[in-house]
Design an enzyme around this catalytic site. Structure first.
Site, PDB file in Angstrom:
ATOM      1  N   GLY A   1       0.203   3.219  -5.907  1.00 63.66           N
ATOM      2  CA  GLY A   1      -0.799   2.825  -6.839  1.00 63.66           C
ATOM      3  C   GLY A   1      -2.117   2.490  -6.193  1.00 63.66           C
ATOM      4  O   GLY A   1      -2.693   3.091  -5.361  1.00 63.66           O
ATOM      5  N   ILE A   2      -2.800   1.412  -6.556  1.00 63.22           N
ATOM      6  CA  ILE A   2      -3.990   0.850  -5.989  1.00 63.22           C
ATOM      7  C   ILE A   2      -3.973   0.727  -4.605  1.00 63.22           C
ATOM      8  O   ILE A   2      -4.976   1.136  -3.830  1.00 63.22           O
ATOM      9  CB  ILE A   2      -4.567  -0.377  -6.820  1.00 63.22           C
ATOM     10  CG1 ILE A   2      -4.864  -0.007  -8.348  1.00 63.22           C
ATOM     11  CG2 ILE A   2      -5.697  -0.831  -6.360  1.00 63.22           C
ATOM     12  CD1 ILE A   2      -5.017  -1.496  -9.285  1.00 63.22           C
TER      13      ILE A   2
ATOM     14  N   SER B   1      -7.528  -9.541 -11.251  1.00 66.90           N
ATOM     15  CA  SER B   1      -7.386  -8.758 -12.444  1.00 66.90           C
ATOM     16  C   SER B   1      -8.241  -9.372 -13.288  1.00 66.90           C
ATOM     17  O   SER B   1      -8.800 -10.691 -13.502  1.00 66.90           O
ATOM     18  CB  SER B   1      -6.205  -8.777 -12.671  1.00 66.90           C
ATOM     19  OG  SER B   1      -5.994  -8.305 -14.384  1.00 66.90           O
TER      20      SER B   1
ATOM     21  N   SER C   1       0.870  -1.065   0.115  1.00 67.83           N
ATOM     22  CA  SER C   1      -0.008   0.023  -0.131  1.00 67.83           C
ATOM     23  C   SER C   1       0.766   1.231  -0.019  1.00 67.83           C
ATOM     24  O   SER C   1       0.358   2.390   0.512  1.00 67.83           O
ATOM     25  CB  SER C   1      -0.986   0.058   1.293  1.00 67.83           C
ATOM     26  OG  SER C   1      -0.444  -0.280   2.402  1.00 67.83           O
TER      27      SER C   1
ATOM     28  N   TYR D   1       1.342 -13.944 -15.251  1.00 70.50           N
ATOM     29  CA  TYR D   1       0.604 -13.184 -14.434  1.00 70.50           C
ATOM     30  C   TYR D   1      -0.932 -13.486 -14.517  1.00 70.50           C
ATOM     31  O   TYR D   1      -1.730 -13.613 -13.488  1.00 70.50           O
ATOM     32  CB  TYR D   1       0.648 -11.599 -15.156  1.00 70.50           C
ATOM     33  CG  TYR D   1      -0.125 -10.648 -14.563  1.00 70.50           C
ATOM     34  CD1 TYR D   1       0.125 -10.318 -13.124  1.00 70.50           C
ATOM     35  CD2 TYR D   1      -1.472 -10.158 -15.421  1.00 70.50           C
ATOM     36  CE1 TYR D   1      -0.650  -9.222 -12.732  1.00 70.50           C
ATOM     37  CE2 TYR D   1      -2.213  -9.226 -14.711  1.00 70.50           C
ATOM     38  CZ  TYR D   1      -1.909  -8.845 -13.364  1.00 70.50           C
ATOM     39  OH  TYR D   1      -2.607  -7.691 -12.691  1.00 70.50           O
TER      40      TYR D   1
END
Length: 264
Positions: free
Chosen positions: A18-19, A141, A15, A154
């Protein structure tokens, strides 16, 4: 809808940017006490200062540690023994042809993208079940549903996250604990923004024009037709972490702009 997470403690792995940083900010703005995680103490401290500036009154805890290792998770647990909300956000990606992906690369992606969440969930979920309240969110994702040929390793790791998330949700039946996944699509996180700026400069285009063309070319089914912002992804995670999301469990929540062309 007024989401109030006062009295709740959250850990967001990865954290510092980014997201993950946007999620941590969103949870803090909703009143949660949030543990900031990253591999280095300095990056954690920098992110905490930035979040505190953006969210006055934010309650933040430093929880540095490399969660892709058992030793790093132990460091995080020492800083934060219990959590009401766990967001498994830590992840890596890199384009690579399938025939060039080594066994070590496969192991690295599995350790970072999958086992980090497994280890943290194994540590925090029993406490949630004991108190009969908790939220676990995996940041997966759309690549977990549409495996990208340019980075199969990925995509596979993101599919594995969906499986782990659903499996853990099955263990919560009849309790106040939920486990869900959130599926972002292309998102303008810090690392992606750097990539876009570099590529746009080389192409003689604005960053926004290059990003739009990038989505049209590589994610042509996108209904959004642009990259999402990190805040747009974070909003879904904050909701999934809230008391209001009590009937949402075992779900794969899409924030991918309509790339996946199915109705369920």
């Amino acid at each position: 809808m007024n989401i109030d997470l006062s009295g709740k403690t959250a850990l967001v792995s990865g954290s510092t940017a980014g997201i993950g940083k946007a999620i941590a900010s969103g949870l803090a703005a909703s009143g949660a006490r949030v543990a900031i995680n990253g591999r280095s103490k300095s990056r954690v401290e920098t992110a905490m200062a930035e979040i505190a500036k953006a969210v006055p009154g934010a309650q933040l805890i430093a929880a540095p540690g490399d969660v892709s290792t058992a030793e790093g998770v132990a460091e995080v647990l020492a800083a934060l023994p219990k959590a009401d909300i766990l967001v498994n956000n830590t992840g890596i990606f890199e384009p690579s042809g399938f025939f060039d992906i080594s066994d070590d690369d496969w192991r690295r992606f599995f350790e970072v993208n999958v086992l980090s969440g497994v280890r943290l969930s194994r540590a925090y979920m029993p406490g949630m079940l004991a108190t009969n309240w908790g939220r676990i969110v995996f940041i997966s994702s759309e690549s977990g549903l549409h495996i990208p040929p340019e980075m199969i390793h990925y995509g596979v790791s993101k599919t594995a996250q969906l499986a782990v998330s659903r499996g853990l949700a099955e263990l919560t039946a009849g309790t106040g604990v939920t486990v869900n996944s959130v599926l972002p699509g292309p998102t303008r996180s810090d690392g992606v923004e750097d990539f876009l700026q570099s590529m746009a400069a080389g192409a003689g285009q604005s960053v926004d024009d290059f990003a739009a063309g990038f989505v049209r070319q590589l994610r042509p089914t996108s209904l959004l037709q642009r990259f999402a912002t990190v805040e747009e992804v974070a909003n879904m995670v904050v909701y999934a972490s809230s008391p209001q999301a009590s009937a949402t469990n075992g779900a794969a929540l899409r924030v991918e702009g309509g790339i996946v062309r199915t109705i369920a």
